[in-house]
Design an enzyme around this catalytic site. Structure first.
Site, PDB file in Angstrom:
ATOM      1  CD  GLU A 176      11.649  59.713  63.173  1.00  0.00           C
ATOM      2  OE1 GLU A 176      12.276  59.756  64.134  1.00  0.00           O
ATOM      3  OE2 GLU A 176      12.010  60.420  61.985  1.00  0.00           O
ATOM      4  CE  LYS A 213      15.527  58.591  62.749  1.00  0.00           C
ATOM      5  NZ  LYS A 213      16.290  59.933  62.321  1.00  0.00           N
TER       6      LYS A 213
END
Length: 295
Positions: A176, A213
């Site tokens: 992420e 993500k």
């Protein structure tokens, strides 16, 4: 690695619920839910209250695998139980929802326009516990504030380095590198970020799998090429500070990108609500996020 969970994450319809607020963000999450800081006097009481909130969300009839593929937990939540079962086991056994664990320890100070992850000193031990608790994968967050090529390269390299360590334990890492939605040069940051991610994917051994993500991109379908990479199980989106309605609208314009929302998921929920009101509210939220995720 649980192949049924891997297949579900790769091809299932739905989204990932982010229930992973940790030490620094937990008071904000509780305040949004209507539990003020005066309600607890120490960390243990705070985590008990947030576990009660998460338990209420997870046990709601609306929190259903028809809409939700996975849920990201904080370490303290992983080490607690719901109805006598470890939280990860309850998610999979009772709900057929894939459990993930947040493993990062927060952000380092801003440098080169980014915030790297702080060192994760006990990562091996934490990953071993995650495996024991039947967790499927992990999540770790960095932040990109500016379109600084050096900084973005550092962020992505760090994420993939730790990601390979996680995969070696039999877990799927969610990488992420969040681009700040308020960044003045967000689109340029995303261009550099995608290029760096593609470079790192190209360096992975053939069998390594990751998830990504990312912030909802400025240009619709900008991350489409990443979705087809053989190393990528799924690409999911964080709400990043957008309100629920705006996040859903932006997400729906990005085909194949599914939600992994936290604040947008719990928006409008309150500790004072009756179970009927609570369940009705979260059901509407979940259905709206689901619809935006299956475009």
């Amino acid at each position: 690695m649980n192949t049924a969970q891997l297949d579900r994450m790769h091809s299932g319809k739905g989204f990932i619920a982010a229930l992973d607020q940790s030490g620094g963000s937990t008071p904000k999450a509780l305040a949004q839910y209507g539990v003020l800081e005066s309600s607890f006097t120490n960390e243990e009481e705070m985590y008990t209250l947030v576990h009660e909130m998460r338990t209420r969300i997870i046990k709601s009839p609306a929190f259903d695998s028809k809409y939700i593929l996975g849920a990201i937990l904080f370490e303290n939540t992983m080490d607690r139980k719901i109805d006598g079962e470890w939280t990860a086991d309850y998610l999979w056994d009772k709900k057929h929802i894939v459990p993930f664990l947040k493993v990062d320890k927060g952000l380092a100070d801003l440098a080169n326009g980014v915030q790297l992850m702080k060192p994760i000193s006990n990562l091996d031990q934490l990953l071993d516990r995650a495996v024991e608790r039947n967790v499927f994968g992990t999540k770790m967050r960095s932040v990109i504030k500016e379109a600084n090529a050096t900084g973005i390269q550092e962020v992505v390299a760090q994420q993939f380095e730790v990601g390979k360590q996680i995969f070696a334990k039999g877990l799927i890492p969610i990488i992420e590198p969040e681009v700040d939605i308020y960044s003045a040069d967000k689109e340029k940051s995303e261009e550099i970020l995608k290029e760096e991610i593609q470079k790192q994917l190209g360096l992975l051994d053939k069998d390594v799998k990751v998830m990504l993500k990312l912030s909802i991109p400025t240009l619709n379908d900008f991350y489409k090429e990443l979705m087809s990479d053989p190393h990528v199980v799924r690409v999911v989106a964080l709400s990043g500070g957008y309100g629920q309605e705006e996040a859903n609208e932006k997400l729906s314009q990005n085909h194949g990108l599914i939600a992994s929302f936290s604040r947008a998921l719990s928006e409008g929920l309150a500790v004072t609500q009756s179970d009927d009101v609570f369940d009705t509210k979260i059901a509407k939220t979940i259905e709206d996020i689901y619809k935006a995720s299956i475009t």
